[in-house]
Design a protein around this motif. Structure first.
Motif, PDB file in Angstrom:
ATOM      1  N   SER A  83       0.812  -1.224   0.000  1.00  0.00           N
ATOM      2  CA  SER A  83       0.000   0.000   0.000  1.00  0.00           C
ATOM      3  C   SER A  83       0.843   1.270   0.000  1.00  0.00           C
ATOM      4  CB  SER A  83      -0.920   0.017   1.226  1.00  0.00           C
ATOM      5  OG  SER A  83      -0.159   0.162   2.422  1.00  0.00           O
ATOM      6  N   GLY A  84       2.141   1.111   0.298  1.00  0.00           N
ATOM      7  CA  GLY A  84       3.015   2.283   0.340  1.00  0.00           C
ATOM      8  C   GLY A  84       3.141   2.894   1.715  1.00  0.00           C
ATOM      9  N   ASP A  85       2.471   2.289   2.707  1.00  0.00           N
ATOM     10  CA  ASP A  85       2.620   2.799   4.076  1.00  0.00           C
ATOM     11  C   ASP A  85       4.045   2.595   4.575  1.00  0.00           C
ATOM     12  OD1 ASP A  85      -0.010   3.599   4.184  1.00  0.00           O
ATOM     13  OD2 ASP A  85      -0.721   1.745   5.111  1.00  0.00           O
ATOM     14  N   MET A  86       4.697   1.556   4.063  1.00  0.00           N
ATOM     15  CA  MET A  86       6.119   1.347   4.333  1.00  0.00           C
ATOM     16  C   MET A  86       6.833   1.420   2.994  1.00  0.00           C
ATOM     17  SD  MET A  86       6.119  -1.722   7.165  1.00  0.00           S
ATOM     18  CE  MET A  86       7.813  -1.354   7.633  1.00  0.00           C
ATOM     19  N   ILE A  87       7.852   2.262   2.909  1.00  0.00           N
ATOM     20  CA  ILE A  87       8.500   2.521   1.631  1.00  0.00           C
ATOM     21  C   ILE A  87       9.821   1.766   1.498  1.00  0.00           C
ATOM     22  CG2 ILE A  87       7.420   4.779   1.414  1.00  0.00           C
ATOM     23  CD1 ILE A  87      10.059   6.014   2.342  1.00  0.00           C
ATOM     24  N   VAL A  88      10.319   1.702   0.281  1.00  0.00           N
ATOM     25  CA  VAL A  88      11.577   1.015  -0.009  1.00  0.00           C
ATOM     26  C   VAL A  88      12.700   1.571   0.867  1.00  0.00           C
ATOM     27  CG1 VAL A  88      13.356   0.684  -1.773  1.00  0.00           C
ATOM     28  CG2 VAL A  88      10.946   0.417  -2.371  1.00  0.00           C
ATOM     29  N   ASP A  89      13.477   0.651   1.427  1.00  0.00           N
ATOM     30  CA  ASP A  89      14.630   0.952   2.282  1.00  0.00           C
ATOM     31  C   ASP A  89      14.237   1.404   3.680  1.00  0.00           C
ATOM     32  OD1 ASP A  89      16.436   0.265   0.262  1.00  0.00           O
ATOM     33  OD2 ASP A  89      16.515   2.308  -0.523  1.00  0.00           O
ATOM     34  N   GLU A  90      12.947   1.473   3.986  1.00  0.00           N
ATOM     35  CA  GLU A  90      12.533   1.820   5.349  1.00  0.00           C
ATOM     36  C   GLU A  90      12.882   0.672   6.292  1.00  0.00           C
ATOM     37  OE1 GLU A  90       8.442   2.821   7.882  1.00  0.00           O
ATOM     38  OE2 GLU A  90       8.486   3.070   5.705  1.00  0.00           O
ATOM     39  N   ARG A  91      13.370   1.018   7.461  1.00  0.00           N
ATOM     40  CA  ARG A  91      13.727   0.002   8.456  1.00  0.00           C
ATOM     41  C   ARG A  91      12.484  -0.419   9.223  1.00  0.00           C
ATOM     42  NH1 ARG A  91      15.260  -0.764  13.742  1.00  0.00           N
ATOM     43  NH2 ARG A  91      17.120  -2.047  14.096  1.00  0.00           N
ATOM     44  N   LEU A  92      12.273  -1.732   9.323  1.00  0.00           N
ATOM     45  CA  LEU A  92      11.157  -2.251  10.101  1.00  0.00           C
ATOM     46  C   LEU A  92      11.458  -2.081  11.590  1.00  0.00           C
ATOM     47  CD1 LEU A  92      10.627  -3.666   7.309  1.00  0.00           C
ATOM     48  CD2 LEU A  92       9.715  -5.590   8.623  1.00  0.00           C
ATOM     49  N   PRO A  93      10.433  -2.048  12.430  1.00  0.00           N
ATOM     50  CA  PRO A  93      10.688  -2.073  13.881  1.00  0.00           C
ATOM     51  C   PRO A  93      11.480  -3.325  14.247  1.00  0.00           C
ATOM     52  CG  PRO A  93       8.394  -1.512  13.418  1.00  0.00           C
ATOM     53  CD  PRO A  93       9.001  -1.940  12.116  1.00  0.00           C
ATOM     54  N   SER A  94      12.178  -3.281  15.358  1.00  0.00           N
ATOM     55  CA  SER A  94      12.964  -4.431  15.807  1.00  0.00           C
ATOM     56  C   SER A  94      12.048  -5.599  16.158  1.00  0.00           C
ATOM     57  CB  SER A  94      13.798  -4.054  17.031  1.00  0.00           C
ATOM     58  OG  SER A  94      12.938  -3.812  18.137  1.00  0.00           O
ATOM     59  N   GLU A  95      12.644  -6.785  16.312  1.00  0.00           N
ATOM     60  CA  GLU A  95      11.855  -7.959  16.700  1.00  0.00           C
ATOM     61  C   GLU A  95      11.122  -7.701  18.011  1.00  0.00           C
ATOM     62  OE1 GLU A  95      14.087 -11.530  16.855  1.00  0.00           O
ATOM     63  OE2 GLU A  95      14.553 -11.572  14.710  1.00  0.00           O
ATOM     64  N   ALA A  96      11.828  -7.061  18.951  1.00  0.00           N
ATOM     65  CA  ALA A  96      11.214  -6.778  20.251  1.00  0.00           C
ATOM     66  C   ALA A  96      10.029  -5.828  20.099  1.00  0.00           C
ATOM     67  CB  ALA A  96      12.255  -6.186  21.198  1.00  0.00           C
ATOM     68  N   GLU A  97      10.204  -4.802  19.259  1.00  0.00           N
ATOM     69  CA  GLU A  97       9.125  -3.832  19.040  1.00  0.00           C
ATOM     70  C   GLU A  97       7.935  -4.478  18.340  1.00  0.00           C
ATOM     71  OE1 GLU A  97      11.714   0.286  18.572  1.00  0.00           O
ATOM     72  OE2 GLU A  97      11.535  -1.095  16.867  1.00  0.00           O
ATOM     73  N   LEU A  98       8.217  -5.315  17.354  1.00  0.00           N
ATOM     74  CA  LEU A  98       7.126  -6.012  16.665  1.00  0.00           C
ATOM     75  C   LEU A  98       6.433  -6.991  17.599  1.00  0.00           C
ATOM     76  CD1 LEU A  98       8.811  -6.685  13.192  1.00  0.00           C
ATOM     77  CD2 LEU A  98       6.854  -5.175  13.635  1.00  0.00           C
ATOM     78  N   SER A  99       7.207  -7.629  18.470  1.00  0.00           N
ATOM     79  CA  SER A  99       6.635  -8.554  19.438  1.00  0.00           C
ATOM     80  C   SER A  99       5.652  -7.833  20.350  1.00  0.00           C
ATOM     81  CB  SER A  99       7.764  -9.197  20.263  1.00  0.00           C
ATOM     82  OG  SER A  99       7.230 -10.043  21.259  1.00  0.00           O
ATOM     83  N   ASP A 100       6.044  -6.625  20.810  1.00  0.00           N
ATOM     84  CA  ASP A 100       5.148  -5.835  21.661  1.00  0.00           C
ATOM     85  C   ASP A 100       3.933  -5.340  20.878  1.00  0.00           C
ATOM     86  OD1 ASP A 100       6.809  -6.152  23.821  1.00  0.00           O
ATOM     87  OD2 ASP A 100       7.856  -4.246  23.535  1.00  0.00           O
ATOM     88  N   GLN A 101       4.176  -4.911  19.636  1.00  0.00           N
ATOM     89  CA  GLN A 101       3.090  -4.358  18.820  1.00  0.00           C
ATOM     90  C   GLN A 101       2.004  -5.391  18.543  1.00  0.00           C
ATOM     91  OE1 GLN A 101       4.367  -2.503  15.167  1.00  0.00           O
ATOM     92  NE2 GLN A 101       2.322  -2.511  14.293  1.00  0.00           N
TER      93      GLN A 101
END
Length: 242
Positions: free
Chosen positions: A25-43
């Protein structure tokens, strides 16, 4: 990005789908860093191994890449044409090998797409495309050529026809049709087909493209489709009886 813990689809698949949708959808763009594993785990309120499995799914689809080091992590990948092309071939091959697509359906789709390329190829084909097709026709006419080599040459011939259209989107769409469906058709029909007939039809196609004759190329493809369908049905009927 949200998931539903009550859904039957496992959580790692849901997380992967949510991140994939954000990328598409473009909400996350090319080369954008994803949240860390810990952050995604909390999310997502899941364990880190579940997040790790979701990231593996995304990496397998070439949607993300991982980097090590202090500035590392998971990043939205810039998908290259070559990677997408390979995935298209792999997916089509798996669908066909698992009998998700019948021979008739595959044949109809492949030739419909290839015939769509013929007018463009008649207009835009380069001398290199024609040279490739002529070289493969010559190769196919050699009496000592193995079945495997003949089949590979057949794919190369049709790949040149498609690429001669000069349209990378069509080349991508035809990747599964030619490089996955064509080998399947070859495997089913190679024992019954006449190499002489194939060479004759291929020669007519190359001649038509060289003469910028879109109608002539289309007619030869129509006849090649009919011949392939007849062979496939005859072979499978014989197998059913045996």
């Amino acid at each position: 990005m949200k998931i539903d813990p009550d859904k039957k689809i496992d959580l790692s698949a849901q997380i992967a789908n949510a991140i994939r949708d954000a990328i598409v959808s473009g909400d996350m763009i090319v080369d954008e860093r994803l949240p860390s594993e810990a952050e995604l785990s909390d999310q997502f309120q899941v364990s880190r191994p579940t997040v790790r499995e979701a990231l593996k799914r995304l990496a397998a689809q070439s949607l993300i890449r991982t980097q090590r080091g202090a500035t590392g992590g998971a990043f939205v990948n810039r998908l290259r044409y070559e990677e997408a092309y390979g995935q298209q071939v792999t997916t089509s091959t798996l669908l066909l090998s698992m009998n998700e697509v019948s021979f008739d359906v595959a044949c109809e789709a492949r030739y419909a797409l290839e015939r769509a390329c013929a007018p463009l190829s008649a207009e835009r084909r380069s001398p290199d495309h024609l040279a490739t097709m002529r070289a493969e026709i010559h190769r196919q006419a050699q009496p000592g050529l193995s079945d495997e080599s003949f089949c590979a040459s057949d794919v190369t011939f049709h790949r040149a026809l498609v690429d001669g259209a000069g349209n990378p989107v069509l080349s991508y769409q035809l990747a599964g049709a030619v490089e996955a469906m064509q080998p399947l058709m070859n495997m089913i029909t190679f024992t019954a087909r006449s190499r002489e007939a194939i060479v004759g039809l291929h020669t007519r196609i190359a001649d038509a493209l060289e003469a910028h004759d879109a109608d002539g190329a289309d007619q030869a493809l129509v006849e090649l489709e009919a011949y392939t369908l007849t062979l496939g049905r005859d072979v499978m009927a014989a197998r059913a009886k045996g």
